[in-house]
Design a protein around this motif. Structure first.
Motif, short mmCIF file in Angstrom:
data_model
loop_
_atom_site.label_atom_id
_atom_site.label_comp_id
_atom_site.label_asym_id
_atom_site.label_seq_id
_atom_site.Cartn_x
_atom_site.Cartn_y
_atom_site.Cartn_z
N GLY A 110 75.48 -8.49 68.47
CA GLY A 110 74.18 -8.32 68.12
C GLY A 110 73.66 -6.81 67.53
O GLY A 110 74.53 -6.10 67.32
N GLY A 111 72.37 -6.89 67.50
CA GLY A 111 71.64 -5.56 67.26
C GLY A 111 71.58 -4.69 68.33
O GLY A 111 72.01 -4.72 69.20
N ASP A 112 70.24 -3.86 67.81
CA ASP A 112 70.13 -2.88 68.97
C ASP A 112 69.74 -3.28 70.11
O ASP A 112 70.00 -2.63 71.44
CB ASP A 112 69.17 -1.64 68.41
N SER A 140 72.72 2.90 63.71
CA SER A 140 73.11 4.40 63.32
C SER A 140 74.65 4.60 63.25
O SER A 140 75.22 5.42 62.72
CB SER A 140 72.44 5.36 64.38
N SER A 141 75.35 3.78 64.15
CA SER A 141 76.73 4.17 64.30
C SER A 141 77.74 3.25 63.40
O SER A 141 78.98 3.39 64.02
CB SER A 141 77.09 4.13 65.87
N THR A 142 77.46 2.74 62.68
CA THR A 142 78.22 1.78 61.67
C THR A 142 77.84 2.03 60.26
O THR A 142 76.56 1.91 59.99
CB THR A 142 78.39 0.49 61.86
N VAL A 315 82.82 -1.99 68.04
CA VAL A 315 83.51 -1.73 66.75
C VAL A 315 82.48 -1.31 65.73
O VAL A 315 81.40 -1.73 65.94
CB VAL A 315 84.37 -2.99 66.41
N SER A 316 82.92 -0.64 64.83
CA SER A 316 82.06 -0.10 63.84
C SER A 316 82.91 0.29 62.32
O SER A 316 84.25 0.56 62.56
CB SER A 316 81.40 1.29 64.23
N GLU A 329 75.99 5.42 72.39
CA GLU A 329 75.91 6.33 71.14
C GLU A 329 75.38 5.30 70.21
O GLU A 329 74.52 5.32 69.42
CB GLU A 329 77.07 6.57 70.78
N SER A 330 75.92 4.05 70.33
CA SER A 330 75.50 3.10 68.87
C SER A 330 74.07 2.47 69.12
O SER A 330 73.55 2.14 67.83
CB SER A 330 76.44 1.75 69.20
#
Ligand code: F6P
Length: 350
Positions: A110-112, A140-142, A315-316, A329-330
């Protein structure tokens, strides 16, 4: 019941999709099932996102169910914008049902919003791994999320057609493009389609500047102008245009800025103008090859994070490599279009 260790061969893992759907979701599910079966694990599909763990709704997944899905849009698991934190005893009910279903681990795609719930549940003891998903590309983290490239491909194709008909009629054409408050889809599809003007949420626009830009084009005989406008764009010192409805994560339903801009331009110039809204149709199509590959890599890597017991991680993609980052963080902040790409959208405006 003897607690199974994560490296036990007979694990049972769940997978769910949350938030807006996009192309590539089925490719993730396919890769997860393939990798899990290699480890001898069972995979349970949770339907309708987090709602499928509030009101238990599951489907057993085997590779024969998913092996031909890599090129399909949408999600066989269905999705929703259900937020367990907004339901009475929501988080507790989810954790209870995970236990009742005998799930040793969960993969949340999913998203944020979805991953924010995953981070919260991880802190409450849920063994969960995240996979970043959104057509908006605003995590922000990928470096990229799957769904984005496919949405850009669909939007670019539609803007190409809008440009063609605008040229035939010497019209101003406005394409209002999905992407919430980050202008990635508008920036990429605007550049790719050769739009004359690209307006992003990252830089609120000035009405006089837009009108003078169009007038200057007319004065040099360029009567047709293609404008690509992000749905989250705003006039300077004004708020975003929305439909006044809010989902369970507090997101307003955007939309309407395109018609507003058209009305203002028509009022000041009397030029012929039309508006098209590129919304759900640009995320409902088939995944591009890029998204199929990224989705597959994400799905395989997510199962390996489970195998390694690396929960609370997502995963990113960094550069061309798959890595992982904490869910905390993600979901920390939204990724908006960087200044370098904003500069490109201006350099191509003419
Ligand atoms: O977040 C993905 C997205 O497609 C946004 O680009 C858009 O604003 C929103 O979802 C639309 O939400 P819904 O599918 O609930 O109408």
């Amino acid at each position: 019941m003897q607690r199974k260790s994560i490296c036990d061969p007979d694990l049972k893992i769940g997978i769910l999709n949350g938030g807006g759907d996009c192309a590539g979701l089925n490719a993730v599910t396919r890769a997860v099932v393939k990798r899990a079966e290699e480890y001898g694990w069972e995979v349970i599909g949770i339907r309708h996102g987090w709602d499928g763990l509030l009101n238990v709704d599951t489907m057993k997944l085997t590779y024969k169910d998913v092996r031909n899905l890599i090129n399909t849009g949408g999600t066989i698991l269905k999705t929703s914008r259900t937020n367990p934190s907004k339901r009475p005893n929501g988080p507790e009910t989810v954790l209870e049902n995970v236990k009742k279903l005998g799930l040793d681990a969960l993969i949340g795609v999913g998203g944020d919003d979805t991953l924010g719930v995953a981070a919260m549940l991880y802190k409450k003891g849920l063994k969960i791994v995240g996979v970043p998903k959104t057509m908006d590309n605003d995590l922000s983290s990928t470096d990229f999320t799957f769904g984005f490239d496919s949405a850009v491909e669909e939007a670019t194709h539609e803007i190409d057609s809008l440009k063609t008909t605008g040229e035939s009629h010497d019209r101003i054409m406005i394409a209002e493009v999905f992407g919430r408050h980050a202008g990635w889809v508008a920036a990429y599809s605007g550049i790719a389609s050769g739009a004359n003007l690209i307006i992003l949420p990252e830089e609120p626009f000035d009405m006089d500047e837009v009108v003078s830009f169009i007038k200057k084009r007319h004065e040099r005989g360029e009567k047709a102008t293609m404008i690509v406008l992000a749905e989250g764009a705003t006039l300077k010192n004004s708020k975003t245009f929305d439909q006044g409805k809010v989902d369970e994560f507090g997101h307003v339903r955007l939309g309407g800025i395109g018609e507003f801009l058209a009305g203002e331009i028509e009022k000041r110039t009397k030029y012929d103008i039309r508006v098209a809204v590129l919304a759900h149709q640009i995320r409902g199509g088939q995944p591009t090859a890029f998204d199929r590959v990224l989705s597959t890599r994400f799905g395989l890597a997510a199962v390996d994070l489970v195998k390694e017991g690396k929960f609370g991680m997502m995963v990113s993609l960094r550069g061309t490599m798959i890595t992982s980052v904490s869910l905390e963080e993600s979901t920390a902040k939204q990724r908006t279009v960087d200044p370098q790409l904003i500069a490109v959208t201006k350099q191509v405006s003419y």
